[in-house]
Design a protein around this motif. Structure first.
Motif, mmCIF file in Angstrom:
data_model
loop_
_atom_site.group_PDB
_atom_site.id
_atom_site.type_symbol
_atom_site.label_atom_id
_atom_site.label_comp_id
_atom_site.label_asym_id
_atom_site.label_seq_id
_atom_site.Cartn_x
_atom_site.Cartn_y
_atom_site.Cartn_z
ATOM 1 N N LEU A 1 0.798 -1.238 0.000
ATOM 2 C CA LEU A 1 0.000 0.000 0.000
ATOM 3 C C LEU A 1 0.830 1.288 0.000
ATOM 4 O O LEU A 1 0.457 2.251 -0.653
ATOM 5 C CB LEU A 1 -0.907 0.037 1.231
ATOM 6 N N ILE A 2 1.921 1.326 0.730
ATOM 7 C CA ILE A 2 2.635 2.606 0.849
ATOM 8 C C ILE A 2 3.219 3.068 -0.488
ATOM 9 O O ILE A 2 2.940 4.179 -0.924
ATOM 10 C CB ILE A 2 3.689 2.568 1.983
ATOM 11 N N ARG B 1 -6.224 -1.481 -1.039
ATOM 12 C CA ARG B 1 -6.783 -0.765 0.120
ATOM 13 C C ARG B 1 -8.193 -1.296 0.405
ATOM 14 O O ARG B 1 -8.564 -1.532 1.546
ATOM 15 C CB ARG B 1 -6.776 0.739 -0.159
ATOM 16 N N PHE C 1 -9.269 -4.974 9.255
ATOM 17 C CA PHE C 1 -9.068 -4.389 10.592
ATOM 18 C C PHE C 1 -10.420 -4.122 11.268
ATOM 19 O O PHE C 1 -10.651 -3.065 11.831
ATOM 20 C CB PHE C 1 -8.272 -3.076 10.480
ATOM 21 N N VAL D 1 -0.399 -10.074 12.021
ATOM 22 C CA VAL D 1 -0.535 -9.895 10.572
ATOM 23 C C VAL D 1 -0.392 -11.228 9.836
ATOM 24 O O VAL D 1 -1.114 -11.498 8.898
ATOM 25 C CB VAL D 1 0.452 -8.829 10.047
ATOM 26 N N MET E 1 3.170 -4.142 5.858
ATOM 27 C CA MET E 1 2.627 -3.985 7.205
ATOM 28 C C MET E 1 3.649 -4.328 8.279
ATOM 29 O O MET E 1 3.682 -3.712 9.343
ATOM 30 C CB MET E 1 1.354 -4.787 7.342
ATOM 31 N N GLY F 1 4.298 -1.202 10.615
ATOM 32 C CA GLY F 1 3.703 -1.325 11.942
ATOM 33 C C GLY F 1 4.671 -1.697 13.045
ATOM 34 O O GLY F 1 4.264 -1.834 14.196
ATOM 35 N N THR G 1 5.459 1.745 16.116
ATOM 36 C CA THR G 1 4.884 1.513 17.445
ATOM 37 C C THR G 1 5.976 1.464 18.500
ATOM 38 O O THR G 1 5.810 1.992 19.606
ATOM 39 C CB THR G 1 4.087 0.186 17.461
ATOM 40 N N VAL H 1 6.789 4.950 19.471
ATOM 41 C CA VAL H 1 5.799 5.599 20.345
ATOM 42 C C VAL H 1 6.049 5.185 21.794
ATOM 43 O O VAL H 1 6.070 6.011 22.707
ATOM 44 C CB VAL H 1 4.358 5.191 19.944
ATOM 45 N N LEU I 1 5.679 13.686 6.046
ATOM 46 C CA LEU I 1 4.966 12.928 5.018
ATOM 47 C C LEU I 1 5.466 13.436 3.662
ATOM 48 O O LEU I 1 5.655 14.641 3.479
ATOM 49 C CB LEU I 1 3.462 13.143 5.141
ATOM 50 N N ARG J 1 5.264 13.719 -0.530
ATOM 51 C CA ARG J 1 4.387 13.657 -1.693
ATOM 52 C C ARG J 1 5.081 14.245 -2.913
ATOM 53 O O ARG J 1 6.018 15.032 -2.784
ATOM 54 C CB ARG J 1 3.098 14.462 -1.453
ATOM 55 N N GLY K 1 -1.453 10.578 9.528
ATOM 56 C CA GLY K 1 -1.785 11.152 8.235
ATOM 57 C C GLY K 1 -3.291 11.421 8.187
ATOM 58 O O GLY K 1 -3.964 11.465 9.228
ATOM 59 N N PRO L 1 -7.488 9.716 2.126
ATOM 60 C CA PRO L 1 -7.543 8.314 1.667
ATOM 61 C C PRO L 1 -6.291 7.487 1.967
ATOM 62 O O PRO L 1 -6.373 6.279 2.052
ATOM 63 C CB PRO L 1 -7.753 8.439 0.152
ATOM 64 N N ARG L 2 -5.129 8.124 2.123
ATOM 65 C CA ARG L 2 -3.905 7.350 2.404
ATOM 66 C C ARG L 2 -3.601 7.272 3.886
ATOM 67 O O ARG L 2 -2.485 6.925 4.287
ATOM 68 C CB ARG L 2 -2.683 7.960 1.677
ATOM 69 N N CYS M 1 -3.189 5.995 7.616
ATOM 70 C CA CYS M 1 -2.731 4.693 8.120
ATOM 71 C C CYS M 1 -3.902 3.724 8.301
ATOM 72 O O CYS M 1 -4.931 4.099 8.875
ATOM 73 C CB CYS M 1 -2.048 4.925 9.465
ATOM 74 N N ALA N 1 -2.526 0.199 16.337
ATOM 75 C CA ALA N 1 -1.270 0.668 16.941
ATOM 76 C C ALA N 1 -1.522 1.421 18.246
ATOM 77 O O ALA N 1 -0.763 1.289 19.208
ATOM 78 C CB ALA N 1 -0.541 1.579 15.953
#
Ligand code: HEM
Length: 537
Positions: free
Chosen positions: A113-114, A125, A132, A190, A308, A312, A316, A319, A378, A380, A471, A474-475, A477, A483
């Protein structure tokens, strides 16, 4: 700032000729077509020896919330305004793709996805988000409990041994402990694979860390050295990277094959209603393989899992690391969190319902993400010409952006912006309880209580994009709730048993950054058994 930033700028007369020549050249190359946008005059050397986002903050203070930064052969537009960020991420999201980030991550994550192109992203997506679902998150709380318990048991054993030597505390490097814990959790949740990294070492774990470190190295490098012909065979770190990648890919391929061999095709609604708390395999891979109409190739599934795993894991762990960094300096906050944990859990392991009630611990998690957003920027690239909205402190008419421009949305700047937060550098979990003043956005230190009701954690909608930990648009997380709950459970289970303080002074904790912000030499803490357990009677 609380941690060493090394943010002192070199005096003008110490800048080298080379710096000035490089500035001139890059400004000439990049100038012209973005109207009156301010240009950061920083020298290339400003970027060395300290994380990029510190320099971007200093330039934000000098040049305002939308400015152009030119260095090396490249120019970037740096955005630190919530209105402009909302436009790029949500309102005109499909006018942008991941640009430089996709270049870096594509060799590792393929069409995950990223980095995925828009067409692939839409399909994947749509397949992954339903995975989830509520019952999955509820079942995952058990996985978080089981894995956090391993860490608790490990610390308890070490404390027992220390006690036999007459010591009441142990010194632990908490960043690695959190990294192992987060790896175990992501593996089990996952793709139903137990890395067991809290208690052992294995070639797969070594390969995951090798790959992560290469991804990080690439993200701090401005020349795509990995694309040079033959580099894969000639450059030792590239050879090692491809070996590591093969170890992980073989492991994932094997797991995918096994999941397919036991496939039970069902539609999404039925999958979401399965009782996952007793299922043998409640992983996201199981969901993706069993989903009716899901015809992803094995390569695509592998790319999804790899994405993922990387997205992920370190995020985490970071954090938890920064939450601990602040808590370890604030015994009063630890005591407050422990009183809450005791009253909600009464000595038990957390359930999903408990997580909802752990209000103060959740705010600690959110506040750590505010001060140390992961990733801090981020990235773009514009796919077509666009006009940015006149931001709150930017050009009132908005800047025009031609096709092919690289942009950084500095979440770090947004989260520490003096325009939106009271005492932005201060760790204050309860700031999120304060509602946004109704008299405009000049000091946006609180949240609009009429938005985002029912959300378990502060989010970007409540803050109108001044708070962007996952973020937006649509994109955004896909693993945000996962998380946040994971971090809440892990902190709650550790604080339930232990007190923690820093081993040295906070200034000794230097930080470095790649994809996430982490410490240079680890987060060394002193851990002891809790002295006082709140009296619950
Ligand atoms: C995307 C942050 C945990 C999977 C993102 C983005 C952010 C983010 C900021 C948006 C990137 C962008 O717009 O360029 C975080 C943080 C996490 C976390 C701070 C932990 C605290 C997770 C977990 C998973 C995950 C646990 C999966 C299990 C993803 C994926 C995307 C993503 C797949 C790409 C979404 C898309 O482009 O459609 N994450 N993430 N993340 N995250 Fe997370």
């Amino acid at each position: 700032r609380c941690v060493k930033t090394g943010s002192d700028r070199k005096p003008e007369n110490e800048r080298t000729l080379l710096d000035n020549a490089s500035n001139l050249l890059t400004n000439l190359l990049s100038g012209g077509n973005m109207g009156t946008m301010p240009i950061a005059e920083g020298a290339v050397s400003d970027l060395f020896g300290r994380p990029l986002f510190f320099a971007l903050y200093d330039w934000f203070m000098q040049h305002g919330p939308v400015y152009k930064l030119a260095f090396g052969p490249k120019a970037f537009v740096v955005v630190s305004d919530p209105v402009v960020a909302r436009h790029i991420l949500r309102e005109n999201a499909f006018a942008y793709d991941k640009g430089v980030l996709a270049d870096i991550l594509e060799p590792i994550m393929g069409k995950g996805l990223i980095p995925a192109d828009l067409e692939t992203w839409k399909v994947r997506r749509r397949a992954i988000v339903p995975g989830f679902h509520a019952a999955y998150l509820e079942a995952m709380v058990q996985v978080f409990d089981n894995c956090a318990e391993r860490t608790v048991e490990k610390f308890e054993k070490l404390l027992d041994s220390a006690q036999q030597e007459g010591k009441s505390e142990i010194e632990m490097e908490m960043e690695s402990e959190y990294s192992n814990l987060a790896l175990d959790i992501i593996g089990l949740s996952v793709f139903n694979y137990d890395f067991g990294s809290v208690t052992r070492e294995s070639p797969v774990i070594a390969a995951v860390y090798g790959t992560l470190s290469e991804a990080e190295h690439r993200s701090t490098f401005y020349i795509p050295y990995w694309k040079f012909p033959l580099s894969r065979w000639l450059v030792p770190r590239q050879r090692k990277f491809h070996e590591d990648l093969k170890v992980i890919n073989d492991c994932l391929d094997d797991l995918i094959k096994r999941a397919q061999a036991t496939r039970q095709e069902t539609d999404v609604e039925a999958l979401q209603q399965r009782d996952l708390t007793t299922a043998q395999d409640s992983s996201l891979l199981r969901f993706l393989v069993d989903m009716r109409g899901e015809d992803a190739t094995n390569k695509q599934l592998r790319d999804d899992l790899m994405t993922m795993l990387i997205a992920g894991h370190e995020t985490t762990a970071a954090v938890l690391t920064w939450a601990t960094y602040y808590l370890a300096q604030n015994p009063d906050m630890i005591a407050k969190a422990q009183a809450e944990i005791d009253s909600v859990l009464r000595g038990r392991r957390p359930t999903l319902e408990d997580v909802k009630k752990l209000q103060y611990v959740k705010l600690i998690v959110a506040e750590s993400l505010r001060l140390f957003p992961q990733p801090p920027l981020l990235i773009r690239r514009s796919l077509k010409p666009d006009t940015l909205p006149g931001g709150h402190k930017g050009d009132p008419n908005g800047y025009s952006i031609p096709k092919g421009v690289d942009l950084f949305i500095s979440v770090y700047n947004l989260h520490r912006s003096p325009y939106f937060w009271d005492e932005p550098e201060k760790f204050n979990p309860e700031r999120f309880l304060k509602a946004k003043p109704s008299d405009g956005i000049e000091k946006w230190a609180g949240f609009d209580p009429t938005r985002g009701q029912g959300a378990l954690y502060p989010n970007e909608v409540m803050a109108d994009f001044a708070f962007l930990p996952f973020g937006g648009g649509p994109r955004k997380c896909v693993g945000d709730q996962f998380a946040l709950m994971e971090s809440t459970v892990a902190l709650a289970m550790l604080l339930q048993k232990f007190d923690v303080k820093l081993r040295g002074s906070p200034d000794e904790v230097e930080l470095v950054t790649g994809a996430t912000i982490h410490t240079k030499n680890g987060l060394w803490c002193k851990l002891s058994r809790r002295k006082s357990i709140t009296n619950l009677n």
